[in-house]
Write a protein that holds these residues in place. Structure first.
Motif, PDB file in Angstrom:
ATOM      1  N   MET A   1     -43.298 -10.553 -26.911  1.00 47.44           N
ATOM      2  CA  MET A   1     -42.091 -11.058 -26.242  1.00 47.44           C
ATOM      3  C   MET A   1     -42.432 -12.315 -25.449  1.00 47.44           C
ATOM      4  O   MET A   1     -43.371 -12.322 -24.661  1.00 47.44           O
ATOM      5  N   PRO A   2     -41.700 -13.405 -25.659  1.00 45.31           N
ATOM      6  CA  PRO A   2     -41.992 -14.632 -24.914  1.00 45.31           C
ATOM      7  C   PRO A   2     -41.588 -14.527 -23.450  1.00 45.31           C
ATOM      8  O   PRO A   2     -40.796 -13.661 -23.066  1.00 45.31           O
ATOM      9  N   LEU A   3     -42.164 -15.403 -22.637  1.00 50.12           N
ATOM     10  CA  LEU A   3     -41.808 -15.467 -21.224  1.00 50.12           C
ATOM     11  C   LEU A   3     -40.337 -15.843 -21.070  1.00 50.12           C
ATOM     12  O   LEU A   3     -39.902 -16.855 -21.626  1.00 50.12           O
TER      13      LEU A   3
ATOM     14  N   GLY B   1     -41.220  -7.815 -16.102  1.00 54.03           N
ATOM     15  CA  GLY B   1     -42.471  -8.006 -15.377  1.00 54.03           C
ATOM     16  C   GLY B   1     -42.657  -9.391 -14.827  1.00 54.03           C
ATOM     17  O   GLY B   1     -43.239  -9.571 -13.760  1.00 54.03           O
ATOM     18  N   ILE B   2     -42.146 -10.413 -15.546  1.00 50.35           N
ATOM     19  CA  ILE B   2     -42.319 -11.780 -15.078  1.00 50.35           C
ATOM     20  C   ILE B   2     -41.279 -12.681 -15.722  1.00 50.35           C
ATOM     21  O   ILE B   2     -40.919 -12.517 -16.894  1.00 50.35           O
TER      22      ILE B   2
ATOM     23  N   ALA C   1     -50.278 -10.445  -8.832  1.00 51.32           N
ATOM     24  CA  ALA C   1     -49.071  -9.629  -8.949  1.00 51.32           C
ATOM     25  C   ALA C   1     -49.098  -8.764 -10.192  1.00 51.32           C
ATOM     26  O   ALA C   1     -48.967  -7.534 -10.124  1.00 51.32           O
ATOM     27  N   ARG C   2     -49.291  -9.384 -11.341  1.00 53.76           N
ATOM     28  CA  ARG C   2     -49.180  -8.654 -12.591  1.00 53.76           C
ATOM     29  C   ARG C   2     -50.337  -7.678 -12.789  1.00 53.76           C
ATOM     30  O   ARG C   2     -50.171  -6.640 -13.434  1.00 53.76           O
TER      31      ARG C   2
ATOM     32  N   VAL D   1     -47.996 -12.997 -19.968  1.00 56.63           N
ATOM     33  CA  VAL D   1     -47.126 -12.245 -20.875  1.00 56.63           C
ATOM     34  C   VAL D   1     -47.893 -11.876 -22.131  1.00 56.63           C
ATOM     35  O   VAL D   1     -47.807 -10.762 -22.650  1.00 56.63           O
ATOM     36  N   GLU D   2     -48.682 -12.821 -22.635  1.00 51.27           N
ATOM     37  CA  GLU D   2     -49.438 -12.602 -23.864  1.00 51.27           C
ATOM     38  C   GLU D   2     -50.585 -11.621 -23.675  1.00 51.27           C
ATOM     39  O   GLU D   2     -50.971 -10.895 -24.600  1.00 51.27           O
ATOM     40  N   SER D   3     -51.145 -11.569 -22.453  1.00 57.84           N
ATOM     41  CA  SER D   3     -52.360 -10.774 -22.258  1.00 57.84           C
ATOM     42  C   SER D   3     -52.104  -9.358 -21.765  1.00 57.84           C
ATOM     43  O   SER D   3     -52.992  -8.521 -21.786  1.00 57.84           O
ATOM     44  N   LEU D   4     -50.890  -9.106 -21.281  1.00 59.42           N
ATOM     45  CA  LEU D   4     -50.621  -7.773 -20.709  1.00 59.42           C
ATOM     46  C   LEU D   4     -49.680  -6.971 -21.607  1.00 59.42           C
ATOM     47  O   LEU D   4     -48.897  -7.511 -22.336  1.00 59.42           O
TER      48      LEU D   4
END
Length: 302
Positions: free
Chosen positions: A1-3, A109-110, A262-263, A299-302
């Motif tokens: 999923m993109p930011l 999440g962000i 934060a994340r 976003v890509e790493s979590l």
């Protein structure tokens, strides 16, 4: 999923071409994000903040004066922008953008806005190129909707977040952290929950060390329901209105540090771009894009 990235064409208002506020950076930022493939599904378009939403953080008389294009001249001078219809539309749209980014952050999440960070606007008026305090309005909206009970504002703009500090003074459920150049605007500082004032010409290493010293422990202690991150790029060494000496790499490291803090703890984060000043619109917009690049990486790493 993109930011999720929030943008609206109304973020670019009509002001004189020689004005020192670089209004063109919003359009250029959107172009950069598109060119770099950060919005594959397109931007998320916000609705302008309503008068009722704005009045959750600002005096209703001031909100009505702005929306009615009837701002007193002394306040218009303090804001520093011509209070025409496009500037007012921009202020409401940017605030709506931060509200939407916050809601998306709670869901995913962000999320980031391509505007926002108008932290000099106080409860009773605007100042310092800030008409409405978008982060303060967004926090009050989320509180009123019962979506959050606590919030942390991490303000890394080079100027102290005096308006945000004033609006939330004495409110234990909202913590305000401001890292800024001590000798910069505003001359009269307000008291944030935590203020860190830096000397002129502070560079990457010392800035990042100070941020690392305060932020992780603060987040651990508070465990807020959401973090609002003002990623102003005016601490950059080439910024027209800054007094610090961060590099592009330093700004990117700062953004990754805040977002990671934060994340890494599972706390939603809404990012806004804050200040960035100068004649080179491409350079300023490119620095603002660092926030979105850093956020996309998480976003890509979590």
């Amino acid at each position: 999923m993109p930011l999720p990235i929030v943008h609206h064409p109304a973020f670019t208002a009509e002001i004189p071409a020689d004005h020192r506020f670089p209004m063109g950076k919003y359009r250029r930022l959107a172009e950069i994000l598109e060119a770099e493939g950060l919005v594959p599904g397109g931007f998320v378009t916000p609705k302008p903040a309503s008068a009722d939403e704005l009045a959750l953080a600002h005096d209703r008389a001031y909100v009505d004066a702005v929306l009615g294009l009837n701002v007193p001249k002394p306040i218009e001078r303090e804001i520093g922008l011509p209070m025409n219809e496009t500037v007012v539309r921009r202020a409401a749209a940017a605030t709506g953008g931060t509200i939407l980014a916050a809601r998306l952050a709670l869901e995913t999440g962000i999320a980031c806005n391509t505007a926002g960070g108008s932290h000099h606007a106080r409860s009773d008026q605007g100042a310092g190129f800030c008409t409405f305090n978008d982060v303060a309005v967004a926090i009050r909206v989320l509180l009123a909707e019962g979506r959050i009970a606590t919030a942390l504002v991490v303000d890394c703009d080079v100027h102290q977040g005096d308006g945000t500090a004033e609006i939330f003074a004495g409110e234990a459920n909202v913590t305000t952290l401001s890292l800024h150049a001590e000798r910069n605007y505003p001359v009269r500082k307000r008291t944030s929950s935590i203020d860190i004032g830096f000397p002129d010409d502070l560079g990457d290493a010392d800035y990042l060390a100070a941020l690392e010293e305060v932020l992780p422990g603060l987040i651990e202690r508070l465990a807020p329901d959401i973090i609002f991150y003002n990623a102003g790029v005016d601490p950059h060494r080439d910024d027209r209105l800054g007094r610090l000496a961060l590099s592009d790499a330093g700004l990117f490291a700062r953004d990754r540090m805040v977002i990671g803090a934060a994340r890494g703890r599972g706390i939603p984060l809404a990012g806004v771009i804050g200040g960035g000043y100068g004649a080179d619109i491409d350079a300023i917009a490119g620095r603002h894009a660092l926030l979105h690049k850093a956020a996309a990486g998480f976003v890509e790493s979590l």
